[in-house]
Enzyme design. Structure first.
Site, PDB file in Angstrom:
ATOM      1  N   SER A 137       0.847  -1.201   0.000  1.00 11.95           N
ATOM      2  CA  SER A 137       0.000   0.000   0.000  1.00 11.95           C
ATOM      3  C   SER A 137       0.874   1.240   0.000  1.00 11.95           C
ATOM      4  O   SER A 137       2.012   1.214   0.487  1.00 11.95           O
ATOM      5  CB  SER A 137      -0.900   0.013   1.237  1.00 11.95           C
ATOM      6  OG  SER A 137      -1.604   1.239   1.350  1.00 11.95           O
ATOM      7  N   TYR A 142      -1.815  -0.927  10.246  1.00 12.14           N
ATOM      8  CA  TYR A 142      -1.928  -1.159   8.806  1.00 12.14           C
ATOM      9  C   TYR A 142      -0.672  -0.695   8.059  1.00 12.14           C
ATOM     10  O   TYR A 142      -0.064  -1.467   7.310  1.00 12.14           O
ATOM     11  CB  TYR A 142      -3.166  -0.445   8.262  1.00 12.14           C
ATOM     12  CG  TYR A 142      -3.450  -0.725   6.808  1.00 12.14           C
ATOM     13  CD1 TYR A 142      -4.147  -1.868   6.431  1.00 12.14           C
ATOM     14  CD2 TYR A 142      -3.017   0.145   5.813  1.00 12.14           C
ATOM     15  CE1 TYR A 142      -4.412  -2.137   5.100  1.00 12.14           C
ATOM     16  CE2 TYR A 142      -3.278  -0.118   4.481  1.00 12.14           C
ATOM     17  CZ  TYR A 142      -3.976  -1.250   4.124  1.00 12.14           C
ATOM     18  OH  TYR A 142      -4.227  -1.509   2.811  1.00 12.14           O
TER      19      TYR A 142
END
Length: 268
Positions: A142, A156
């Protein structure tokens, strides 16, 4: 497995970027081994790929949050007489309610699905790829892994940072073997999930349009990068600018820049 055709194992394939990558690979003539927790969406996707592209798409229902799931998944594939020539580690989820407000069991599941499972599946499948002289490993990381950490979805970004670094290390180790390893680092991505639950307009309003990309485009850029054996790819000019800024700004300024991230999403 369609004779001599190579097959790609995709985790979290039932929706979003995983499903888009399945369509991208099928369009290039690869057979698929699709895995996720939900059998219904997997079946529908497998039938779509077989009908539209003439490939074989096998499904294996698995929950990578369960300890031992990666080993069981690889064993289930072998029992069926299938072979994973490529691996896309895509399965993942996030908890944005804050570190202390999140059930520790959810944190443990996040770590198993997004960090432990990619490591274990890569370790289980890479030897066969290297032995055959061909393999593709695409780790869906990401933009968050290249940016300062955010509050709310506390684990995350760090997990995605790990995945990027691990991919780079594997890229170095597999040079000259015929195996390509790439970390795909998408930013905000439109998927059918937003349409199904009616939230596309809301999530779009949280951030400007230039920060968003379509899942199909992200999938195409990701697969082209792994075919070209690039260690990392960040789709979109704007996302590359943000990633560069995130690495250059002092911590205090960078953390202030991303500080409202979780709050904006919580207001949706």
């Amino acid at each position: 497995m369609g004779g001599h055709r190579r097959a790609i194992l995709i985790t979290g394939a039932s929706a979003g970027i995983g499903a888009a990558l399945a369509r991208e690979c099928a369009g290039r003539g690869y057979d698929l081994i699709l895995t996720a927790r939900r059998e219904g969406p997997l079946q529908a996707l497998a039938q779509e790929l077989a009908r539209q592209h003439g490939v074989t798409a096998d499904i294996v229902v698995a929950d990578l949050a369960e300890p031992g799931a990666p080993v069981a998944l690889v064993e289930a594939i072998a029992v069926r007489g299938l072979r994973a020539d490529g691996l896309i580690n895509n399965a993942g989820f996030s908890r944005t309610t804050g570190f202390l407000a999140t059930d520790p069991a959810d944190h443990a599941s996040m770590i198993r699905v997004m960090l432990t499972a990619p490591v274990e599946l890569s370790r289980l499948l890479l030897p066969g790829m290297i032995e055959r002289g061909w393999g593709r490993v695409l780790n869906v990381a990401s933009l968050a892994g290249q940016m300062p950490a955010t509050g709310g979805d506390t684990l995350y970004g760090p997990i995605k940072s790990f995945l990027i670094k691990a991919s780079q290390g594997l890229w170095l180790e597999t040079q000259g073997t015929g195996v390509h390893v790439t970390a795909l680092c998408p930013g905000y991505t439109y998927t059918e999930f937003h349409d199904v639950n009616g939230s596309r307009e809301q999530v779009s309003s949280a951030y400007p349009k230039w920060m968003w990309m379509d899942a199909d485009r992200v999938a195409r850029i990701g697969w082209e990068a792994v075919e070209a054996n690039r260690p990392r790819v960040t789709p979109g000019v704007a996302n590359n600018v943000l990633a560069a800024l995130g690495g250059l700004l002092p911590d205090a300024l960078a953390l202030k820049m991303v500080g409202g991230h979780a709050k904006r999403l919580d207001r949706l």
